[in-house]
Enzyme design. Structure first.
Site, mmCIF file in Angstrom:
data_model
loop_
_atom_site.group_PDB
_atom_site.id
_atom_site.type_symbol
_atom_site.label_atom_id
_atom_site.label_comp_id
_atom_site.label_asym_id
_atom_site.label_seq_id
_atom_site.Cartn_x
_atom_site.Cartn_y
_atom_site.Cartn_z
ATOM 1 N N ASP A 149 10.287 -32.652 -36.161
ATOM 2 C CA ASP A 149 10.736 -32.100 -34.873
ATOM 3 C C ASP A 149 9.514 -31.535 -34.169
ATOM 4 O O ASP A 149 9.191 -30.360 -34.326
ATOM 5 C CB ASP A 149 11.753 -30.979 -35.074
ATOM 6 C CG ASP A 149 13.040 -31.449 -35.725
ATOM 7 O OD1 ASP A 149 13.790 -32.177 -35.070
ATOM 8 O OD2 ASP A 149 13.298 -31.073 -36.876
ATOM 9 N N ARG A 218 13.644 -25.416 -24.535
ATOM 10 C CA ARG A 218 13.595 -26.755 -25.138
ATOM 11 C C ARG A 218 14.126 -27.798 -24.167
ATOM 12 O O ARG A 218 13.914 -28.995 -24.373
ATOM 13 C CB ARG A 218 14.405 -26.763 -26.427
ATOM 14 C CG ARG A 218 13.882 -25.810 -27.490
ATOM 15 C CD ARG A 218 14.858 -25.687 -28.654
ATOM 16 N NE ARG A 218 15.031 -26.960 -29.358
ATOM 17 C CZ ARG A 218 15.954 -27.171 -30.290
ATOM 18 N NH1 ARG A 218 16.806 -26.192 -30.613
ATOM 19 N NH2 ARG A 218 16.038 -28.338 -30.895
ATOM 20 N N LYS A 248 18.429 -35.954 -27.936
ATOM 21 C CA LYS A 248 19.340 -35.029 -28.615
ATOM 22 C C LYS A 248 19.795 -33.943 -27.623
ATOM 23 O O LYS A 248 19.136 -33.732 -26.610
ATOM 24 C CB LYS A 248 18.667 -34.422 -29.848
ATOM 25 C CG LYS A 248 17.388 -33.612 -29.557
ATOM 26 C CD LYS A 248 16.704 -33.209 -30.862
ATOM 27 C CE LYS A 248 15.505 -32.329 -30.623
ATOM 28 N NZ LYS A 248 14.782 -32.021 -31.865
ATOM 29 N N HIS A 249 20.919 -33.287 -27.866
ATOM 30 C CA HIS A 249 21.884 -33.325 -28.963
ATOM 31 C C HIS A 249 23.210 -33.778 -28.358
ATOM 32 O O HIS A 249 23.883 -32.993 -27.688
ATOM 33 C CB HIS A 249 22.056 -31.957 -29.594
ATOM 34 C CG HIS A 249 20.788 -31.297 -30.037
ATOM 35 N ND1 HIS A 249 19.952 -30.608 -29.176
ATOM 36 C CD2 HIS A 249 20.206 -31.232 -31.259
ATOM 37 C CE1 HIS A 249 18.907 -30.125 -29.851
ATOM 38 N NE2 HIS A 249 19.043 -30.485 -31.124
ATOM 39 N N HIS A 261 23.000 -23.656 -35.547
ATOM 40 C CA HIS A 261 22.465 -23.384 -36.879
ATOM 41 C C HIS A 261 23.320 -22.340 -37.597
ATOM 42 O O HIS A 261 23.375 -22.316 -38.828
ATOM 43 C CB HIS A 261 21.029 -22.861 -36.792
ATOM 44 C CG HIS A 261 20.043 -23.867 -36.287
ATOM 45 N ND1 HIS A 261 19.836 -24.073 -34.942
ATOM 46 C CD2 HIS A 261 19.224 -24.714 -36.943
ATOM 47 C CE1 HIS A 261 18.914 -25.018 -34.790
ATOM 48 N NE2 HIS A 261 18.532 -25.426 -35.978
ATOM 49 N N ASP A 334 22.427 -34.304 -36.568
ATOM 50 C CA ASP A 334 21.570 -33.134 -36.696
ATOM 51 C C ASP A 334 21.639 -32.701 -38.162
ATOM 52 O O ASP A 334 22.428 -33.237 -38.958
ATOM 53 C CB ASP A 334 22.042 -32.024 -35.759
ATOM 54 C CG ASP A 334 20.931 -31.054 -35.371
ATOM 55 O OD1 ASP A 334 19.872 -31.053 -36.046
ATOM 56 O OD2 ASP A 334 21.110 -30.299 -34.404
#
Length: 600
Positions: A149, A218, A248-249, A261, A334
């Site tokens: 990543d 991001r 992504k995502h 997460h 993911d």
């Protein structure tokens, strides 16, 4: 009929002098060979666009079900070398993978790929990285996807001496898609020189929630078309640099207040809002030829009322991504270690459900032997067909052919001179110079000479900014106050500001009425001009009150901080413009999308 289940006890593989021993009984390599069945392929088939289908089918014919299931997984291994015997690395690998190092694991299970992390693999020395990559490839019968990543900015796995780019939102602030492509091509060439062939980037999420705890900088922007434009640019750039890419995502992680997460986010967009906000960058990535699309661990009730996370949703992965958007490449999950996909389903069920939903590549199951056996058992029980497994393996093999891995799986270390080269660093510096955004200025900036206190968030950030300001001719000193400065630290900063010509406060993730805001408020009372610099999201500016000047860097990389120093001193005229709206405390807009001041 499927081979007997391979239990955790029987997969503890260790490499000894080029052979393999088994902890707990059974000859693992012999058992793995019996699972594969048939003869090994006699060698690589020459590969080009015309021969790709033939090579893939030849390879498929040589593989047993167990081999094919192995190809569906990408994991991380501990160790700075493929054949590490470091005790801590061996223990970690045995616990998670059932093998003592990467080489043994690859030989035993034939995974589709390996993902790198700095905390697992070191990744501080390009020579070490390329040696690790080549060692892993040498252990593989079918070349590996070797990924990381490396989004740059906030998410980076390989630091210096590799060139450090500012990241997605700073690129968005430049409004220059060609710069984004150049950054990706440059970065891709460095990754490929170190033996990596896949980058899990770019981030195609549209960050429309200022409080988003996991995306933020991001994302390129809150504007779907700008994100689509830059996603397209970086897709082509990374591929030109020699690495595969993954948007992504999916179906979009930009409007959530939950970090996947840690929990399961819920996206409340309607289908129409998804079409307008979330879909354009993914459509653009597909049109640009993205190699992979990564699923997000998030609920999207308008797209699947079963409330399964997108990673486990057939309506989203197959119905929407495959059938409606026409994506023919590899769908990767993911990380399966993340709580967002584990909140309702056990680690044994998640891999099976992801494959049923339409995923091809299972990323980082927390317990590989459990996941591997679960997929084999699902085929044995009829939950998954071998034809379904074959479809995913064909996509993975075709990707490896497409990216040149069959002919050249290893990497020549003589190409490492591109990593962190002066030319590449200049590309990064030029982008950073153009990204710095001046939000407010009462004439305090630029300051070409004088004494400056640098304070606020980040020990490394304040130290690097201080050094950069000194390089630009100011007399700067640092005093770190941190992300939650208490009354004593604030008092010390006010005292240190006395007699200065300027105070520069670095901020990160400021909350209204929080400690960082209190620091700025007290420093404003000192009578010394105060400049704030948001080194994360630009949303900080809305919570800091009226200051003499306000800047956004969107990044705390050394490159971005050097550019910030040049803007503060006037060596660079700020030209960045906001790629997002910065809301105020009353529901209005403090600084609008496209806002940005300059000195001229």
């Amino acid at each position: 009929m499927r081979s007997p289940k391979l239990s955790r006890k029987t997969v503890l593989v260790s490499s000894v002098a080029g052979a393999f021993a088994v902890v707990g009984g059974g000859a693992v390599i012999a058992e793995a060979a019996s699972r594969r069945g048939g003869d090994e392929p006699e060698g690589d088939v020459p590969v080009d666009d015309e021969t790709t289908p033939d090579w893939v089918e030849t390879q498929m014919a040589s593989m047993s079900l167990a081999d094919k299931v192995g190809q569906l997984f990408m994991v991380y291994v501990h160790g700075e070398s493929a054949d590490t015997d470091h005790a801590d690395a061996v223990a970690s690998n045995l616990e998670r993978l059932g093998a003592d190092n990467g080489a043994a694991f690859i030989a035993g299970f034939k995974p589709g790929g390996i993902i790198y992390f700095d905390w697992a693999n070191g990744l501080t020395d390009p020579e070490q990285i390329v040696a690790l990559s080549n060692g892993l490839q040498e252990a593989a019968e079918v070349p590996l996807l070797i990924a990381t990543d490396q989004e740059y900015g906030r998410v980076v796995r390989i630091g210096e001496p590799a060139t450090q780019f500012p990241g997605a939102m700073p690129l968005g602030a430049t409004r220059d898609a060609e710069a984004a492509r150049n950054a990706a091509e440059t970065a891709g060439s460095e990754l490929r020189a170190m033996g990596l062939n896949l980058n899990f980037a770019p981030d195609a999420d549209v960050n429309v929630d200022p409080a988003n705890p996991v995306i933020g900088v991001r994302s390129f922007s809150s504007d779907p078309e700008l994100v689509a434009q830059f996603t397209t640019a970086q897709t082509g750039g990374y591929q030109a640099g020699g690495v595969a890419v993954s948007a992504k995502h999916f179906p979009g992680h930009g409007d959530t207040g939950t970090d996947s997460h840690l929990g399961l986010p819920v996206i409340t967009h309607t289908v129409e809002e998804w079409e307008r906000i979330d879909a354009p960058p993914f459509k653009a990535a597909i049109a640009a030829g993205t190699d992979l699309v990564m699923s997000g661990h998030l609920q999207f009730p308008a797209l699947d009322d079963s409330l399964r996370p997108a990673t486990l949703s057939e309506p989203i992965l197959t119905g929407l991504l495959r059938e409606q958007l026409g994506f023919e490449g590899v769908i990767v999950t993911d990380s399966l270690e993340m709580e967002g996909v584990r909140t309702e389903y056990g680690d044994e069920r998640v891999p099976v459900m992801a494959l049923q939903a339409g995923a091809d590549l299972l990323l980082m199951p927390p317990d590989f032997p459990l996941a591997y056996d679960a997929v084999l058992a699902a085929v044995d029980a009829g939950e998954l067909t071998e034809e379904r497994i074959d479809a995913s393996v064909r996509r993975l093999l075709a990707l490896k052919v497409k990216r040149g891995l069959i002919e050249e799986p290893s990497t020549d270390p003589s190409g490492l001179d591109v990593v962190g080269s002066d030319g590449h660093r200049q590309v990064a510096a030029d982008i950073a110079d153009r990204s710095i955004t001046l939000l407010a200025n009462d004439g305090t900036l630029p300051l070409a000479a004088g004494s400056v206190l640098v304070t606020g968030w980040g020990e490394n950030t304040t130290a690097r900014l201080t050094a950069a300001l000194n390089t630009e001719g100011l007399q700067a000193e640092a005093l770190v106050t941190g992300d939650e400065p208490d009354a004593d630290r604030i008092k010390a900063a006010v005292a240190a500001a006395a007699g200065r010509d300027l105070i520069v406060v670095s901020t990160f993730d400021v909350k209204a009425g929080g400690a960082q805001a209190n620091l700025v408020a007290e420093l404003r009372k000192s009578g010394v001009p105060v400049v704030t610099a948001a080194v994360g999201t630009p949303y900080d500016a809305a919570h800091l009150g009226a200051v003499n000047a306000s800047l956004a860097t969107y990044s705390y990389t050394e490159t971005s901080l050097a550019s910030l120093a040049k803007v503060i001193t006037g060596a660079v005229d700020p030209t960045g413009t906001l790629p997002v709206d910065v809301p105020d405390a009353n529901g209005g807009t403090a600084f609008a999308f496209g806002h940005g001041l300059n000195y001229t």
